[in-house]
Design an enzyme around this catalytic site. Structure first.
Site, PDB file in Angstrom:
ATOM      1  N   CYS A   1       0.701  -1.093  -0.063  1.00 21.83           N
ATOM      2  CA  CYS A   1      -0.052   0.001  -0.001  1.00 21.83           C
ATOM      3  C   CYS A   1       0.801   1.406  -0.131  1.00 21.83           C
ATOM      4  CB  CYS A   1      -0.905   0.021   1.221  1.00 21.83           C
ATOM      5  SG  CYS A   1      -0.090  -0.158   2.794  1.00 21.83           S
ATOM      6  N   THR A   2       0.469   2.342   0.422  1.00 18.81           N
ATOM      7  CA  THR A   2       1.328   3.537   0.179  1.00 18.81           C
ATOM      8  C   THR A   2       2.280   3.488   1.303  1.00 18.81           C
ATOM      9  OG1 THR A   2      -0.833   4.767  -0.471  1.00 18.81           O
ATOM     10  CG2 THR A   2       1.052   6.158   0.284  1.00 18.81           C
TER      11      THR A   2
END
Length: 249
Positions: free
Chosen positions: A186-187
């Site tokens: 994810c980020t």
């Protein structure tokens, strides 16, 4: 002449038991406000999640202040720079979860998900398999519009519209992951950590999260095996593999 990038942006999260998030909200709001920081801090019984920007000395001073609380000593912000503050104001909020999954049995503060560091992952992707010879399944746990901005090459994308859809998507598609080493990403690490724990509890055999998410991967490896940019939830909208703001088209 390009604008001077003098604004320090940080993102960080830490799953740690907090029994006083409301009291913390007031002290954090006061301290961050006194340092003229802008951005968002989320607090819940499960931990802290923050995105802040300001003058470098003030941002780092705030992090040092946070770390004086033993509960936040392990906080490890990821840094990037911009020419302007990409937030309009400071928000400090208490939530039920610092990232909403709606799965009370998933408690990262009790035990972290197993993780793979960026350099090791890049080496595995170079070879096409992990050290045990298993193929790698890169699993994007972000929302579909984020994935559209950029993703690991050939990553699995279940077209989520919100992270709370992940558990049902996993249960419906678990067979897609059989026989592989699954790396959730994810980020910045927070969503893929909860996702990795959920997958392990659901019986997926070989699950890891990408430690520090895409932002840490960019910092340590660059764009290798990643196509496009990383969407970020602030005024910059996206950063490239050098962690620089993507110029509007």
């Amino acid at each position: 002449m390009p604008a001077v990038k003098s604004i320090l942006n940080i993102s960080a999260y830490l799953f740690v038991p907090l029994n006083d998030p409301a009291a913390l909200r007031e002290s954090i709001r006061s301290q961050a406000g006194a340092m003229a920081l802008k951005g968002t801090v989320l607090l819940a019984n499960e931990g802290i999640n923050l995105f802040l920007a300001g003058a470098a000395a003030d941002v780092r001073g705030f992090v040092d202040w946070l770390r004086d609380d033993a509960r936040f000593a392990a906080l490890a912000p990821k840094e990037s720079w911009s020419a302007a503050v990409p937030f309009g104001k400071l928000r400090v909020k208490v939530k039920r979860e610092i990232i909403r999954m709606n799965e009370p049995a998933i408690r990262p503060a009790d035990e972290r998900a197993r993780a793979v560091d960026a350099a090791t992952l890049a080496r595995w992707l170079d070879r096409g398999h992990d050290d045990a010879g298993r193929p790698i399944a890169m699993l994007d746990t972000r929302n579909a519009f984020e994935v559209a901005q950029g993703r690991f090459r050939d990553a699995i994308d279940w077209q989520l519209s919100k992270f709370s859809e992940f558990p049902q998507a996993l249960l419906a598609r678990r067979a897609q992951l059989d026989g592989k080493t699954v790396v959730s990403y994810c980020t910045g690490g927070i969503r893929c950590e909860k996702a990795a724990i959920f997958m392990a509890q659901a019986g997926v055999a070989n699950v890891l999260q990408l430690d520090g998410g895409i932002l840490k991967y960019f910092e340590e490896v660059g764009s290798r095996h990643f196509d496009g940019e990383c969407f970020v939830f602030d005024g910059r909208e996206a950063v490239d593999a050098s962690l620089a703001e993507v110029a509007p088209v």
